[in-house]
Design a protein around this motif. Structure first.
Motif, PDB file in Angstrom:
ATOM      1  N   ASN A  97     -10.159 -11.431  16.887  1.00  0.00           N
ATOM      2  CA  ASN A  97      -9.883 -10.098  17.439  1.00  0.00           C
ATOM      3  C   ASN A  97      -8.657  -9.445  16.817  1.00  0.00           C
ATOM      4  O   ASN A  97      -8.026  -8.605  17.440  1.00  0.00           O
ATOM      5  CB  ASN A  97      -9.654 -10.199  18.963  1.00  0.00           C
ATOM      6  N   THR A  98      -8.309  -9.835  15.604  1.00  0.00           N
ATOM      7  CA  THR A  98      -7.082  -9.310  14.999  1.00  0.00           C
ATOM      8  C   THR A  98      -7.377  -8.711  13.630  1.00  0.00           C
ATOM      9  O   THR A  98      -8.375  -9.044  12.993  1.00  0.00           O
ATOM     10  CB  THR A  98      -6.023 -10.425  14.832  1.00  0.00           C
ATOM     11  N   THR A  99      -6.487  -7.858  13.199  1.00  0.00           N
ATOM     12  CA  THR A  99      -6.606  -7.283  11.861  1.00  0.00           C
ATOM     13  C   THR A  99      -6.084  -8.298  10.843  1.00  0.00           C
ATOM     14  O   THR A  99      -5.353  -9.232  11.195  1.00  0.00           O
ATOM     15  CB  THR A  99      -5.788  -5.992  11.739  1.00  0.00           C
ATOM     16  N   ALA A 100      -6.417  -8.091   9.593  1.00  0.00           N
ATOM     17  CA  ALA A 100      -5.948  -8.980   8.523  1.00  0.00           C
ATOM     18  C   ALA A 100      -4.419  -8.979   8.447  1.00  0.00           C
ATOM     19  O   ALA A 100      -3.798 -10.029   8.248  1.00  0.00           O
ATOM     20  CB  ALA A 100      -6.562  -8.561   7.195  1.00  0.00           C
ATOM     21  N   THR A 101      -3.804  -7.820   8.624  1.00  0.00           N
ATOM     22  CA  THR A 101      -2.342  -7.722   8.579  1.00  0.00           C
ATOM     23  C   THR A 101      -1.713  -8.527   9.707  1.00  0.00           C
ATOM     24  O   THR A 101      -0.737  -9.261   9.493  1.00  0.00           O
ATOM     25  CB  THR A 101      -1.900  -6.243   8.668  1.00  0.00           C
ATOM     26  N   THR A 102      -2.278  -8.422  10.904  1.00  0.00           N
ATOM     27  CA  THR A 102      -1.766  -9.185  12.046  1.00  0.00           C
ATOM     28  C   THR A 102      -1.972 -10.680  11.813  1.00  0.00           C
ATOM     29  O   THR A 102      -1.082 -11.489  12.113  1.00  0.00           O
ATOM     30  CB  THR A 102      -2.446  -8.738  13.349  1.00  0.00           C
ATOM     31  N   GLU A 103      -3.126 -11.059  11.268  1.00  0.00           N
ATOM     32  CA  GLU A 103      -3.362 -12.462  10.936  1.00  0.00           C
ATOM     33  C   GLU A 103      -2.253 -12.979  10.027  1.00  0.00           C
ATOM     34  O   GLU A 103      -1.683 -14.046  10.281  1.00  0.00           O
ATOM     35  CB  GLU A 103      -4.700 -12.642  10.205  1.00  0.00           C
ATOM     36  N   SER A 120     -13.164 -14.279  11.930  1.00  0.00           N
ATOM     37  CA  SER A 120     -14.487 -13.654  11.991  1.00  0.00           C
ATOM     38  C   SER A 120     -14.358 -12.132  12.061  1.00  0.00           C
ATOM     39  O   SER A 120     -15.329 -11.435  12.308  1.00  0.00           O
ATOM     40  CB  SER A 120     -15.271 -14.178  13.207  1.00  0.00           C
ATOM     41  N   SER A 121     -13.140 -11.633  11.813  1.00  0.00           N
ATOM     42  CA  SER A 121     -12.931 -10.183  11.861  1.00  0.00           C
ATOM     43  C   SER A 121     -12.241  -9.648  10.605  1.00  0.00           C
ATOM     44  O   SER A 121     -11.847  -8.496  10.564  1.00  0.00           O
ATOM     45  CB  SER A 121     -12.092  -9.817  13.089  1.00  0.00           C
ATOM     46  N   ASN A 122     -12.114 -10.465   9.578  1.00  0.00           N
ATOM     47  CA  ASN A 122     -11.427 -10.093   8.345  1.00  0.00           C
ATOM     48  C   ASN A 122     -12.454 -10.073   7.208  1.00  0.00           C
ATOM     49  O   ASN A 122     -12.564 -11.011   6.434  1.00  0.00           O
ATOM     50  CB  ASN A 122     -10.308 -11.111   8.079  1.00  0.00           C
ATOM     51  N   LEU A 123     -13.220  -9.005   7.113  1.00  0.00           N
ATOM     52  CA  LEU A 123     -14.327  -8.950   6.166  1.00  0.00           C
ATOM     53  C   LEU A 123     -13.893  -8.901   4.701  1.00  0.00           C
ATOM     54  O   LEU A 123     -14.582  -9.401   3.827  1.00  0.00           O
ATOM     55  CB  LEU A 123     -15.238  -7.774   6.485  1.00  0.00           C
ATOM     56  N   VAL A 130      -7.655 -18.012   5.382  1.00  0.00           N
ATOM     57  CA  VAL A 130      -8.215 -18.714   4.231  1.00  0.00           C
ATOM     58  C   VAL A 130      -9.722 -18.505   4.180  1.00  0.00           C
ATOM     59  O   VAL A 130     -10.282 -18.144   3.149  1.00  0.00           O
ATOM     60  CB  VAL A 130      -7.890 -20.225   4.296  1.00  0.00           C
ATOM     61  N   PHE A 131     -10.390 -18.749   5.314  1.00  0.00           N
ATOM     62  CA  PHE A 131     -11.844 -18.605   5.396  1.00  0.00           C
ATOM     63  C   PHE A 131     -12.183 -17.410   6.275  1.00  0.00           C
ATOM     64  O   PHE A 131     -11.738 -17.321   7.422  1.00  0.00           O
ATOM     65  CB  PHE A 131     -12.482 -19.866   5.990  1.00  0.00           C
ATOM     66  N   CYS A 132     -12.979 -16.501   5.738  1.00  0.00           N
ATOM     67  CA  CYS A 132     -13.395 -15.320   6.475  1.00  0.00           C
ATOM     68  C   CYS A 132     -14.911 -15.397   6.651  1.00  0.00           C
ATOM     69  O   CYS A 132     -15.662 -15.292   5.682  1.00  0.00           O
ATOM     70  CB  CYS A 132     -13.008 -14.054   5.717  1.00  0.00           C
ATOM     71  N   LEU A 133     -15.320 -15.611   7.894  1.00  0.00           N
ATOM     72  CA  LEU A 133     -16.730 -15.809   8.206  1.00  0.00           C
ATOM     73  C   LEU A 133     -17.358 -14.506   8.674  1.00  0.00           C
ATOM     74  O   LEU A 133     -16.716 -13.698   9.343  1.00  0.00           O
ATOM     75  CB  LEU A 133     -16.858 -16.869   9.297  1.00  0.00           C
ATOM     76  N   TYR A 134     -18.617 -14.328   8.309  1.00  0.00           N
ATOM     77  CA  TYR A 134     -19.335 -13.119   8.711  1.00  0.00           C
ATOM     78  C   TYR A 134     -20.826 -13.410   8.727  1.00  0.00           C
ATOM     79  O   TYR A 134     -21.293 -14.396   8.165  1.00  0.00           O
ATOM     80  CB  TYR A 134     -19.016 -11.956   7.764  1.00  0.00           C
ATOM     81  N   THR A 135     -21.552 -12.529   9.393  1.00  0.00           N
ATOM     82  CA  THR A 135     -23.002 -12.648   9.466  1.00  0.00           C
ATOM     83  C   THR A 135     -23.600 -11.573   8.576  1.00  0.00           C
ATOM     84  O   THR A 135     -23.278 -10.391   8.718  1.00  0.00           O
ATOM     85  CB  THR A 135     -23.491 -12.486  10.920  1.00  0.00           C
ATOM     86  N   SER A 136     -24.450 -11.993   7.651  1.00  0.00           N
ATOM     87  CA  SER A 136     -25.074 -11.048   6.720  1.00  0.00           C
ATOM     88  C   SER A 136     -26.126 -10.211   7.454  1.00  0.00           C
ATOM     89  O   SER A 136     -26.508 -10.526   8.582  1.00  0.00           O
ATOM     90  CB  SER A 136     -25.729 -11.798   5.560  1.00  0.00           C
ATOM     91  N   LYS A 137     -26.621  -9.185   6.792  1.00  0.00           N
ATOM     92  CA  LYS A 137     -27.666  -8.344   7.375  1.00  0.00           C
ATOM     93  C   LYS A 137     -28.916  -9.146   7.686  1.00  0.00           C
ATOM     94  O   LYS A 137     -29.645  -8.833   8.606  1.00  0.00           O
ATOM     95  CB  LYS A 137     -27.998  -7.183   6.432  1.00  0.00           C
ATOM     96  N   GLY A 138     -29.160 -10.205   6.932  1.00  0.00           N
ATOM     97  CA  GLY A 138     -30.310 -11.075   7.160  1.00  0.00           C
ATOM     98  C   GLY A 138     -30.080 -12.108   8.250  1.00  0.00           C
ATOM     99  O   GLY A 138     -30.947 -12.925   8.515  1.00  0.00           O
ATOM    100  N   GLY A 139     -28.891 -12.085   8.867  1.00  0.00           N
ATOM    101  CA  GLY A 139     -28.592 -12.999   9.954  1.00  0.00           C
ATOM    102  C   GLY A 139     -27.982 -14.324   9.525  1.00  0.00           C
ATOM    103  O   GLY A 139     -27.740 -15.201  10.346  1.00  0.00           O
ATOM    104  N   ARG A 140     -27.713 -14.477   8.230  1.00  0.00           N
ATOM    105  CA  ARG A 140     -27.095 -15.716   7.738  1.00  0.00           C
ATOM    106  C   ARG A 140     -25.594 -15.680   7.955  1.00  0.00           C
ATOM    107  O   ARG A 140     -24.962 -14.648   7.795  1.00  0.00           O
ATOM    108  CB  ARG A 140     -27.381 -15.894   6.248  1.00  0.00           C
ATOM    109  N   THR A 141     -25.026 -16.825   8.308  1.00  0.00           N
ATOM    110  CA  THR A 141     -23.584 -16.942   8.427  1.00  0.00           C
ATOM    111  C   THR A 141     -23.032 -17.378   7.080  1.00  0.00           C
ATOM    112  O   THR A 141     -23.414 -18.414   6.547  1.00  0.00           O
ATOM    113  CB  THR A 141     -23.191 -17.955   9.514  1.00  0.00           C
TER     114      THR A 141
END
Length: 169
Positions: A97-103, A120-123, A130-141
């Motif tokens: 729930n934080t911005t990259a700058t706050t991280e 999970s909020s630093n795209l 170090v690791f930025c996780l996201y869900t792709s349009k196809g639903g893949r993590t």
């Protein structure tokens, strides 16, 4: 021989996990938690039970705890406030729930300077975790890797995991 078998099991489990995550109808939050725990299992820790701190997200903390227990990972997972990161020893931290700058500011102020960080909020993944996780349009993590942040953390992550980040992009 036993270490080799354990490593082979880990390689197979992360491969299977990523395959399942790409086709699963499981929620993206659970896929992100599973991917986070898989990455954490490939880290060379100085402690038998690394402390994973989740910043202000009780839901993710509970999800990580349940999945860690289910998969027999020995992690101590705690939901903490940003202020507590300055006072508590954490081996890894998860931001959602934080911005990259706050991280970046929180990582810099953490008591443990050898801190592995996930978001999970630093795209963009250019600063902060170090690791930025996201869900792709196809639903893949998937995840991106910030090599500058990894080198500053001084944490050893198995290179095979780092190659997965490169291949995912």
């Amino acid at each position: 021989m036993k270490k080799m078998i354990v490593r082979l099991q880990r390689v197979l489990s992360i491969g299977i996990l990523l395959f399942i995550a790409s086709f699963s109808s499981v929620t993206s939050a659970q896929n992100i938690s599973e991917t986070t725990l898989s990455i954490l299992s490939y880290v060379r820790w100085t402690s038998d039970t690394p402390i994973i701190c989740v910043i202000d997200n009780d839901e993710i903390s509970k999800e990580l705890t349940a999945l860690a227990h289910k998969n027999n990972y020995k992690f101590n997972i705690n939901n903490i406030s940003p202020v507590q990161l300055k006072r508590l020893h954490c081996d890894a931290v998860f931001f959602s729930n934080t911005t990259a700058t706050t991280e970046q500011q929180l990582i810099n102020s953490a008591i443990n300077k050898n801190l592995l960080s996930f978001s999970s909020s630093n795209l963009e993944c250019e600063i902060g975790s170090v690791f930025c996780l996201y869900t792709s349009k196809g639903g893949r993590t998937l995840f991106k890797l910030n090599l500058d942040s990894l080198s500053r953390s001084k944490i050893h992550v198995d290179p095979r995991v780092l190659l997965l980040a490169r291949n995912a992009e």
